[in-house]
Design a protein around this motif. Structure first.
Motif, PDB file in Angstrom:
ATOM      1  N   GLY A 120       0.785  -1.227   0.000  1.00 44.31           N
ATOM      2  CA  GLY A 120       0.000   0.000   0.000  1.00 44.31           C
ATOM      3  C   GLY A 120       0.812   1.270   0.000  1.00 44.31           C
ATOM      4  O   GLY A 120       0.390   2.280   0.557  1.00 44.31           O
ATOM      5  N   CYS A 121       2.000   1.240  -0.633  1.00 41.11           N
ATOM      6  CA  CYS A 121       2.812   2.450  -0.758  1.00 41.11           C
ATOM      7  C   CYS A 121       2.581   3.085  -2.126  1.00 41.11           C
ATOM      8  O   CYS A 121       2.179   2.412  -3.077  1.00 41.11           O
ATOM      9  CB  CYS A 121       4.296   2.129  -0.572  1.00 41.11           C
ATOM     10  SG  CYS A 121       4.710   1.620   1.116  1.00 41.11           S
ATOM     11  N   TYR A 122       2.862   4.376  -2.230  1.00 38.53           N
ATOM     12  CA  TYR A 122       2.622   5.133  -3.450  1.00 38.53           C
ATOM     13  C   TYR A 122       3.910   5.837  -3.857  1.00 38.53           C
ATOM     14  O   TYR A 122       4.658   6.310  -2.998  1.00 38.53           O
ATOM     15  CB  TYR A 122       1.497   6.157  -3.223  1.00 38.53           C
ATOM     16  CG  TYR A 122       0.258   5.494  -2.692  1.00 38.53           C
ATOM     17  CD1 TYR A 122      -0.660   4.903  -3.551  1.00 38.53           C
ATOM     18  CD2 TYR A 122       0.035   5.397  -1.324  1.00 38.53           C
ATOM     19  CE1 TYR A 122      -1.777   4.250  -3.071  1.00 38.53           C
ATOM     20  CE2 TYR A 122      -1.086   4.743  -0.815  1.00 38.53           C
ATOM     21  CZ  TYR A 122      -1.983   4.176  -1.694  1.00 38.53           C
ATOM     22  OH  TYR A 122      -3.077   3.515  -1.212  1.00 38.53           O
ATOM     23  N   PHE A 123       4.146   5.915  -5.158  1.00 45.84           N
ATOM     24  CA  PHE A 123       5.440   6.363  -5.654  1.00 45.84           C
ATOM     25  C   PHE A 123       5.293   7.669  -6.420  1.00 45.84           C
ATOM     26  O   PHE A 123       4.559   7.750  -7.399  1.00 45.84           O
ATOM     27  CB  PHE A 123       6.063   5.276  -6.526  1.00 45.84           C
ATOM     28  CG  PHE A 123       6.195   3.971  -5.790  1.00 45.84           C
ATOM     29  CD1 PHE A 123       7.266   3.731  -4.952  1.00 45.84           C
ATOM     30  CD2 PHE A 123       5.219   2.990  -5.916  1.00 45.84           C
ATOM     31  CE1 PHE A 123       7.374   2.549  -4.243  1.00 45.84           C
ATOM     32  CE2 PHE A 123       5.321   1.794  -5.211  1.00 45.84           C
ATOM     33  CZ  PHE A 123       6.401   1.578  -4.380  1.00 45.84           C
ATOM     34  N   LEU A 124       6.014   8.684  -5.959  1.00 48.50           N
ATOM     35  CA  LEU A 124       5.857  10.040  -6.480  1.00 48.50           C
ATOM     36  C   LEU A 124       6.954  10.366  -7.482  1.00 48.50           C
ATOM     37  O   LEU A 124       8.142  10.297  -7.164  1.00 48.50           O
ATOM     38  CB  LEU A 124       5.896  11.027  -5.309  1.00 48.50           C
ATOM     39  CG  LEU A 124       5.598  12.485  -5.625  1.00 48.50           C
ATOM     40  CD1 LEU A 124       4.173  12.642  -6.141  1.00 48.50           C
ATOM     41  CD2 LEU A 124       5.811  13.343  -4.387  1.00 48.50           C
ATOM     42  N   ASP A 125       6.543  10.742  -8.681  1.00 43.86           N
ATOM     43  CA  ASP A 125       7.470  11.176  -9.724  1.00 43.86           C
ATOM     44  C   ASP A 125       7.485  12.705  -9.732  1.00 43.86           C
ATOM     45  O   ASP A 125       6.560  13.341 -10.239  1.00 43.86           O
ATOM     46  CB  ASP A 125       7.012  10.631 -11.082  1.00 43.86           C
ATOM     47  CG  ASP A 125       8.023  10.918 -12.180  1.00 43.86           C
ATOM     48  OD1 ASP A 125       8.941  11.725 -11.959  1.00 43.86           O
ATOM     49  OD2 ASP A 125       7.883  10.333 -13.280  1.00 43.86           O
TER      50      ASP A 125
END
Length: 225
Positions: free
Chosen positions: A101-106
């Protein structure tokens, strides 16, 4: 087994609610690593968040040990992280983080960055906690980097409480391991309700929170001196 299961999650998939399996294993892995690296920690003011399910958590960022310690602290809650996109490209670990449930920021792609923040906002609306480090990267010291004010959009858009906390001394683990233990302090400073911040801009919130964190870190070091 955990890694194999996580391989079924596609690279660009989004998990709003991670399975209980991953939640259970994550917390035990973090506790194991904490013991392995000889980290003792004290937790201050956890009573401020014990009844919260949906919230945005912000904290300073001193080292790679910060997420491990934070997950240990919030072992009875559903908590995910907003991370830099490079973590998503790491084999096995990227799969595991997505499934957890992690989210990856570009940060180089505004459109993709906006999608990530929307996913994080939806997660908070689904009764989860989301942690983001406003500095955006590790300071590797007792000092803090400049804050990215956009990090505070999650609480505003999700109309959720904003939990302000600090962690101190994780940067020193690498210098003390394996011969000495390291005492780390994690302190919850304040929980802002949505009503308390709804009329503030993200820049105003960022400046206020950074000042609170700096003052609290001084207090912690004075108390331990």
């Amino acid at each position: 087994l955990s890694i194999l299961i996580s391989r079924f999650y596609k690279k660009n998939s989004v998990v709003i609610k991670e399975g209980k399996y991953f939640d259970f294993i994550n917390h035990h892995i973090c506790d194991f690593l904490r013991i392995l690296f000889r980290i003792d920690y004290r937790i201050d003011n956890y009573n401020l968040v014990k009844d919260l399910d949906s919230f945005q958590l912000v904290c300073n960022h001193q080292s790679n040990f910060d997420p491990l310690l934070i997950l240990s602290v919030y072992s009875h809650k559903k908590l995910g992280f907003v991370m830099k996109k490079e973590m998503n490209d790491m084999k096995l670990i990227g799969h595991w983080l997505r499934a957890s449930g992690c989210y990856f920021l570009d940060r180089e792609n505004n459109r993709e960055g906006l999608k990530t923040m929307v996913d994080a906002i939806n997660a908070v609306k689904s009764n989860r906690g989301i942690c983001i480090f406003p500095e955006g990267t590790r300071s590797l010291s007792c000092d803090m980097n400049e804050f990215r004010s956009g990090a505070f959009k999650i609480a505003l858009k999700a109309q959720a409480p904003l939990v302000v906390s600090v962690i101190d001394n994780t940067y020193d683990v690498k210098n003390r391991f394996p011969f000495k233990k390291t005492l780390v302090t994690y302190r919850i400073i304040k929980v802002f309700s949505y009503d308390e911040i709804k009329d503030l801009s993200t820049i105003e919130i960022s400046e206020m929170v950074k000042s609170m964190m700096e003052n609290e870190l001084v207090k912690i070091r004075q108390q331990l001196a």
